[in-house]
Scaffold this motif. Structure first.
Motif, PDB file in Angstrom:
ATOM      1  N   PRO A   1       0.808  -1.395   0.469  1.00  0.00           N
ATOM      2  CA  PRO A   1      -0.507   0.198   0.000  1.00  0.00           C
ATOM      3  C   PRO A   1       0.692   1.186   0.128  1.00  0.00           C
ATOM      4  N   LYS A   2       0.420   2.293  -0.136  1.00  0.00           N
ATOM      5  CA  LYS A   2       1.378   3.482  -0.883  1.00  0.00           C
ATOM      6  C   LYS A   2       0.601   4.086  -0.175  1.00  0.00           C
ATOM      7  N   ILE A   3       1.438   4.794   0.618  1.00  0.00           N
ATOM      8  CA  ILE A   3       0.717   6.213   1.888  1.00  0.00           C
ATOM      9  C   ILE A   3       1.601   7.602   1.768  1.00  0.00           C
ATOM     10  N   VAL A   4       1.078   8.530   1.003  1.00  0.00           N
ATOM     11  CA  VAL A   4       1.438   9.491   1.325  1.00  0.00           C
ATOM     12  C   VAL A   4       1.191  11.036   2.302  1.00  0.00           C
ATOM     13  N   ILE A   5       2.305  11.489   3.156  1.00  0.00           N
ATOM     14  CA  ILE A   5       1.615  11.852   4.218  1.00  0.00           C
ATOM     15  C   ILE A   5       1.761  13.965   3.230  1.00  0.00           C
ATOM     16  N   ILE A   6       1.084  14.565   3.376  1.00  0.00           N
ATOM     17  CA  ILE A   6       1.839  16.387   2.738  1.00  0.00           C
ATOM     18  C   ILE A   6       1.163  16.813   3.556  1.00  0.00           C
ATOM     19  N   GLY A   7       2.621  17.603   3.648  1.00  0.00           N
ATOM     20  CA  GLY A   7       3.166  18.081   5.049  1.00  0.00           C
ATOM     21  C   GLY A   7       3.711  17.734   6.072  1.00  0.00           C
ATOM     22  N   ALA A   8       4.790  18.596   6.091  1.00  0.00           N
ATOM     23  CA  ALA A   8       6.558  17.812   7.419  1.00  0.00           C
ATOM     24  C   ALA A   8       5.978  18.936   8.363  1.00  0.00           C
ATOM     25  N   GLY A   9       5.142  19.627   9.000  1.00  0.00           N
ATOM     26  CA  GLY A   9       4.835  19.902   9.656  1.00  0.00           C
ATOM     27  C   GLY A   9       4.481  18.546  11.134  1.00  0.00           C
ATOM     28  N   ILE A  10       4.135  19.397  12.726  1.00  0.00           N
ATOM     29  CA  ILE A  10       4.478  18.362  13.729  1.00  0.00           C
ATOM     30  C   ILE A  10       3.713  16.557  12.895  1.00  0.00           C
TER      31      ILE A  10
END
Length: 540
Positions: free
Chosen positions: A6-15
């Motif tokens: 499964p491909k998981i993409v997280i948008i944003g490198a904040g906390i």
């Protein structure tokens, strides 16, 4: 055929994004990296989001998040403690906590306000705020009387604002002190106008805390939703960014991709999409990036600010295709998202120290409110709702002030010289009668308070944030914060893959919105939601 991860993409490198990434990566690493194909895409050129430790005038400062709000059970405190972030040989911003006990309160024409008058209003004001939070009342039930009075006027308290409650409270305060109402205290100030000015000062301080431009837009009933951890409030000796570095330290090189701004999210679940390699696949989410490239994912965790989401549903910007369901867009629209900026200035004309070892006061500023004819003509309007200015620690020549709302946005738009001149002029009038905090010179020009350099936040105009943090606006509620956290699609079926788009960030936490610990907890929540979906954890 090998099973596709499964491909998981997280948008944003904040906390929030980094917490989700750390949680997911830690689990997949324990399983020989066989569980997920994971990445974080960040539109900016750094990690941290609204956490940004910097340096100015030789001092460490915080351009973003500053305080740990309560240390008992607070995960931010725990991370900072584990990474020894509370120890530093160098001074840092607010290293001695809030210096309110050393504050002086001065009017715009240079008169120092008697501390007993300030204290009486402060006690009354803070009692009212505690009542709004559901934490008690005066012994004689004054706050309940204020609320009942407003209910009689408005019919009910459904759309009652903090601002209207406080305004009615000031009328009650005057009724209690009616025999002193017209006592003249300074030139151009009556007792009543001075109390009004001090009360407005506390309201303006509350604007910084809440991010609401006008407390008349801050929901009364929603105030009781908010809660902090117990214990002391602290700043971090090695900077808030040390928490970000700690979270990112476990992630391998290349997992975080900087300068990769997502411009559009397609989540048409029944669509067969082409993969980058020209083959076919069934990944339901397609991300369009600003460089023209695309990415495909099974699951996307969106951690962008509420300000970006508000823009994303306005003006046919089509951030999401298809558009978000109405329950989500209505929550985004109803919730408030304000601008709070800090302005750092280098004091170029430090005078002698006062008894507390300070070369500049912890200054609380009082302005005329009702009669605009009494407004000091040389104090810029963009400063008139700024209530605090103070050194970041007692003997520092780095001075900080807070701006909120329209004034913050205007401050962002001014050039450096305009800001330096405006603040220097304003402070010279405020401190005109102070022997401790001005140069003792016969020349008016030489005795003027002077600043030589500035550094400011621009959270409101930064397209990656478009503001600072969330508040519950009149007409919204904690239910809207819950709606923000709801993953999509809401209803799943055989042909509609679950958990395509998940949402994290401070605007998605019902009781800890506007805080770094709230953002952290939501990143953890969404990572655990996926882990539970893939049966990687037994109990979340």
């Amino acid at each position: 055929m090998l099973r596709q991860k499964p491909k998981i993409v997280i948008i944003g490198a904040g906390i929030a994004g980094l917490t989700a990434a750390k949680t997911l990566y830690t689990i997949t690493e324990k399983n020989s990296n066989e569980l997920f194909d994971l990445c974080v895409v960040e539109g900016g050129n750094r990690i941290g989001g609204r956490i940004l430790t910097s340096e100015f005038n030789g001092d460490q400062i915080e351009l973003g998040a500053t305080w740990i709000h309560g240390i008992e059970g607070n995960p931010i405190y725990k991370i900072a403690q584990e990474f020894n972030s509370f120890q530093s040989e160098k001074p840092w911003e607010c290293k001695e906590g809030k210096l309110i006990d050393k504050s002086v309160t001065i009017t715009e024409d240079g008169y120092q306000v008697n501390s007993s008058l300030v204290e009486s209003i402060s006690i009354f004001y803070n009692k009212m705020l505690k009542f709004c939070s559901g934490k008690g009342d005066f012994q004689d039930g004054i706050c309940r009387q204020i609320l009942e009075s407003l209910n009689l006027e408005n019919g009910n308290a459904k759309n009652l604002s903090i601002g209207s409650f406080l305004k009615k409270g000031l009328e009650f305060f005057w009724d209690l002190k009616i025999d002193q109402e017209n006592v003249q205290v300074f030139d151009n100030w009556s007792r009543k106008s001075l109390e009004e000015g001090v009360f407005a000062m506390f309201e303006n301080i509350n604007r910084h805390y809440s991010s609401a431009d006008d407390l008349g837009t801050l929901d009364f009933n929603g105030e009781s939703e908010y809660c902090n951890f117990h214990g002391d409030e602290m700043t971090i000796a090695k900077g808030y960014s040390s928490v970000i570095e700690a979270l990112a330290s476990v992630l391998p090189d290349g997992l975080i991709q900087l300068g990769r701004k997502v411009t559009k999210i397609e989540w048409q679940s029944d669509l067969i999409l082409e993969n980058d390699d020209g083959g076919t696949g069934t990944k339901p989410v397609k991300l369009h990036l600003s460089d023209g490239s695309v990415m495909y994912a099974d699951h996307v965790i969106v951690t962008v600010s509420l300000g970006v989401l508000k823009k994303g549903i306005r003006d046919n910007s089509a951030m999401f295709s298809p558009q978000l369901p109405s329950f989500k867009t209505e929550a985004i629209s109803r919730l408030g998202f304000g601008v709070v900026d800090k302005l750092f200035l280098k004091l170029s004309s430090p005078s002698t120290h006062d008894d507390n070892g300070m070369i500049f006061p912890y200054l609380q500023m009082v302005y005329h409110q009702s009669d605009s004819k009494l407004f000091h003509p040389k104090v810029p309007l963009w400063i008139r709702r700024t209530a605090l200015i103070y050194p970041i620690y007692p003997n520092s020549s780095t001075i900080v002030s807070w701006f909120a709302g329209k004034e913050a946005l205007e401050m962002e738009s001014l050039d450096d010289e305009e800001i330096i001149d405006g603040v220097s002029t304003t402070m010279s009038f405020f401190l005109a009668n102070s022997k401790q905090f001005k140069n003792n010179s016969d020349s008016a020009a030489e005795s003027r308070i002077k600043f030589s350099n500035i550094l400011r936040c621009k959270w409101g105009s930064d397209p990656l944030f478009l503001g600072s943090y969330t508040y519950i606006a009149v007409g919204s509620s904690g239910d809207d914060l819950d709606a923000m956290a709801e993953p999509l699609p809401k209803r799943i079926s055989k042909n509609c893959p679950p958990l395509q788009i998940l949402f994290a960030g401070e605007a998605t936490h019902r009781s800890c919105y506007s805080t770094t610990h709230g953002a952290y907890l939501t990143g953890l929540r969404e990572a655990n939601r996926l882990l539970k979906h893939f049966q990687c954890v037994d109990d979340v």
